[in-house]
Design an enzyme around this catalytic site. Structure first.
Site, PDB file in Angstrom:
ATOM      1  N   HIS A  39      27.630 -10.915  18.956  1.00 53.03           N
ATOM      2  CA  HIS A  39      27.978 -12.111  19.723  1.00 53.03           C
ATOM      3  C   HIS A  39      29.350 -12.621  19.255  1.00 53.03           C
ATOM      4  CE1 HIS A  39      23.594 -13.232  21.029  1.00 53.03           C
ATOM      5  NE2 HIS A  39      23.957 -12.010  21.372  1.00 53.03           N
ATOM      6  N   GLU A  91      30.306 -15.489  17.998  1.00 49.20           N
ATOM      7  CA  GLU A  91      30.307 -16.185  16.708  1.00 49.20           C
ATOM      8  C   GLU A  91      30.308 -15.181  15.554  1.00 49.20           C
ATOM      9  OE1 GLU A  91      28.255 -16.580  19.258  1.00 49.20           O
ATOM     10  OE2 GLU A  91      27.410 -18.602  19.373  1.00 49.20           O
ATOM     11  N   CYS A 142      23.289 -19.229  20.180  1.00 42.97           N
ATOM     12  CA  CYS A 142      21.913 -18.864  20.556  1.00 42.97           C
ATOM     13  C   CYS A 142      20.940 -19.150  19.417  1.00 42.97           C
ATOM     14  CB  CYS A 142      21.833 -17.398  20.972  1.00 42.97           C
ATOM     15  SG  CYS A 142      22.004 -16.255  19.591  1.00 42.97           S
ATOM     16  N   CYS A 199      22.645 -16.778  16.311  1.00 40.20           N
ATOM     17  CA  CYS A 199      23.958 -17.234  15.853  1.00 40.20           C
ATOM     18  C   CYS A 199      23.854 -18.606  15.185  1.00 40.20           C
ATOM     19  CB  CYS A 199      24.931 -17.294  17.017  1.00 40.20           C
ATOM     20  SG  CYS A 199      25.355 -15.654  17.626  1.00 40.20           S
ATOM     21  N   ALA A 259      42.601  -4.246  44.673  1.00 46.50           N
ATOM     22  CA  ALA A 259      43.902  -3.923  44.075  1.00 46.50           C
ATOM     23  C   ALA A 259      44.963  -4.114  45.144  1.00 46.50           C
ATOM     24  CB  ALA A 259      43.906  -2.490  43.566  1.00 46.50           C
ATOM     25  N   THR A 263      35.893   4.069  53.706  1.00 45.45           N
ATOM     26  CA  THR A 263      36.472   4.430  52.403  1.00 45.45           C
ATOM     27  C   THR A 263      35.997   5.822  52.001  1.00 45.45           C
ATOM     28  OG1 THR A 263      36.467   2.105  51.746  1.00 45.45           O
ATOM     29  CG2 THR A 263      36.671   3.721  49.976  1.00 45.45           C
ATOM     30  N   ASP A 281      39.099   8.218  51.910  1.00 51.88           N
ATOM     31  CA  ASP A 281      39.588   8.432  50.539  1.00 51.88           C
ATOM     32  C   ASP A 281      38.795   9.509  49.807  1.00 51.88           C
ATOM     33  OD1 ASP A 281      41.111   6.329  51.305  1.00 51.88           O
ATOM     34  OD2 ASP A 281      40.246   4.862  49.910  1.00 51.88           O
ATOM     35  N   LEU A 334      34.164   7.827  42.492  1.00 56.52           N
ATOM     36  CA  LEU A 334      33.553   6.575  42.016  1.00 56.52           C
ATOM     37  C   LEU A 334      32.732   6.782  40.748  1.00 56.52           C
ATOM     38  CD1 LEU A 334      32.494   5.052  45.464  1.00 56.52           C
ATOM     39  CD2 LEU A 334      34.560   4.553  44.137  1.00 56.52           C
ATOM     40  N   ARG A 384      35.300   8.327  34.841  1.00 54.44           N
ATOM     41  CA  ARG A 384      35.969   9.365  34.050  1.00 54.44           C
ATOM     42  C   ARG A 384      37.108   8.832  33.197  1.00 54.44           C
ATOM     43  NH1 ARG A 384      37.052   9.307  39.191  1.00 54.44           N
ATOM     44  NH2 ARG A 384      39.195   9.329  39.982  1.00 54.44           N
TER      45      ARG A 384
END
Lengths: 336, 336
Positions: free
Chosen positions: A53, A55, A104, A113, A181, A218, A222, A226, A229
């Site tokens: 976490h 903290e 927490c 924490c 993008a 798409t 394209d 997806l 890598r």
């Protein structure tokens, strides 16, 4: 510029936003430690689930800064937590810890924490917003009972905005964000709109979401894979292709990636079964998904380019922006 | 996040960029003071010419933070400088001052910052980049001779980028920047694209530039006044209207603003006579001015809107971005 609690909390927020969408099912959280003189010892964030976490990360970096060389050799967050509690009992008396979210109070992958803060003896604890998670909350009350000076509600609105996805998960709802993008002039077409660093971040986010939504066009135009890598990960999200026309070439790599399901549907009903959902697409998908998107994540290249832009009226609210190598990253809220 | 000299210098840079284009003919500069324990006492910038330099502003805020109530009552930067030298001789021993630009060594509107740093007794001086101004430079050498620990070249590239306009002025060249207000999807049309805070900043910048360049179509279509009413200033820049067709309505307010010249030309030759030049316009002006623009200043609204975008291929480099109320402000360099 006024150097006050809000200033230090903003530094926590800046660090935490770098990990937005990466911490699922946990919240992004930032923490900062000041020594008893007000010197910044560390600014850290929770980076991913099952890791330390905010903290704990801040305490680890603080003792490293103070010269501890042993702690980095301990393999797990739990062991680092124990090591700190054993070796730095009340060591942080006079010190202040800032944290965007109430520490927490429950045992998850790491011990609470609040126990860490109590053991290390921080005099002052400054909290952005309280924990909406019924299982984890109670840290503030515990720390007050343990005689720590506790201040909460510092940059509360901003800390809640950071926490929005987590609040939805806590309500057993899904969090949906639209990633786009673009170039400075709004153009969204062209290969590699974003920098390599930005595309790596997108691949890393893909390892953390459970569903990726794209449009049929798409896939047809394209022919994307997806996968993840660019960050060498085998962990991939399930895919939902939104299309009214099922003429998709099943031989493209998208359909061959192991360990995931690919759905082809004409609506968003499937989203009910998922919690952490990213949509990638252009104008068509932007329009279709207007009513179900919580946040937008824009990667803006410094360049301008001729090409297609998204032509839509959408009321958004900017939450945070920062430079990521050559690009600018902006998180926005969908005002519906 | 590593808390080191670069971290503190970045805080100086963030503060200084807020005043980019506002400090002419001076450079934007940021400064930060750490006390002997490493506690941040102040982060300040040079805000406008004839006002305090960044180092003086940082020292003033530091003593205010330490409880001094008298210094704010002194009217001029020079008097504040003297007050500090008299009342805080060697008071800052053990302390560190960070400054994006080498402290000046000359008497301008205020006495030299190097003398201030020497008088106050800062142990360590961390400099981003050296002063290209032959009149002001020499601060680093002076401070070394006075036995200060001086470190220079911290975030040098970033500090030089901040200084780019000033470097051009020093070479007796002009600095030209193109200001554009747009929506997230690139749309540039519509009234009040930017927030009121952003438009106020633009009006403030207009009080600091010496020439504002716009296109004939902007005059014909928008009939703008191009004054500085949002910041209640009578100081206005001269106007150059670029057009091949002199059919402009001389009765619009633009031509009635006192204390300025309005030129109507078909080329940019007039720019030779000016030093601090802002261009405002759309696609036509963007294309025409590609070869003469140094920086771009983009105000991006969080919303998306249907409308015209700029369709151009331009290679820009993002230098700095920050939130300004609801908008995002981005400074970019023109890569020619």
């Amino acid at each position: 510029m006024v150097i006050n609690d809000e200033f230090y909390m903003q530094l926590c927020l800046n660090e935490a936003w770098k990990y937005q969408a990466l911490t699922y099912p946990n919240p992004p959280v930032g923490a900062l430690i000041l020594d008893k003189h007000g010197n910044i010892l560390s600014i850290e964030a929770h980076q991913e689930a099952r890791q330390a976490h905010a903290e704990l990360n801040a305490a680890i970096q603080a003792v490293i800064k103070l010269g501890d060389t042993k702690i980095t050799k301990l393999p797990s967050p739990g062991e680092k937590h124990s090591y700190l509690c054993e070796n730095y009992q009340n060591y942080f008396q006079g010190c202040t810890i800032y944290v965007t979210l109430e520490p927490c109070m429950h045992h998850g992958s790491t011990p609470p924490c609040s126990i860490l803060i109590k053991s290390l003896g921080f005099t002052k604890v400054v909290i952005g917003t309280l924990d909406p998670n019924p299982m984890a909350k109670g840290g503030k009350q515990y720390l007050i009972e343990q005689n720590h000076e506790v201040l909460s509600g510092i940059l509360q609105k901003e800390c809640k905005q950071l926490l929005y996805p987590f609040i939805k998960w806590q309500m057993n709802k899904n969090f949906v964000f639209f990633k786009l993008a673009k170039f400075q002039n709004g153009t969204i077409t062209g290969k590699h709109v974003s920098s390599l660093e930005s595309r790596k971040l997108v691949h890393k986010i893909r390892t953390k979401i459970d569903l990726l939504v794209i449009g049929g066009d798409t896939v047809r135009n394209d022919r994307p894979t997806l996968d993840c890598r660019l960050v060498d990960s085998q962990k991939v999200p399930d895919i939902l292709i939104i299309t009214s026309d099922d003429n998709l070439d099943r031989e493209i790599p998208l359909f061959k990636v192991p360990n995931r399901k690919v759905y082809i549907k004409n609506d968003f009903k499937l989203l009910e079964n998922y919690k952490h959902i990213m949509i990638e697409g252009g104008e068509g998908m932007f329009v279709k998904s207007r009513d179900i998107v919580d946040f937008y994540l824009f990667f803006t290249s410094p360049k301008t380019k001729t090409g297609k832009t998204i032509q839509i009226d959408a009321n958004l609210k900017s939450l945070h922006c920062f430079k990521n190598s050559s690009d600018t990253i902006t998180w926005l809220e969908n005002i519906r």
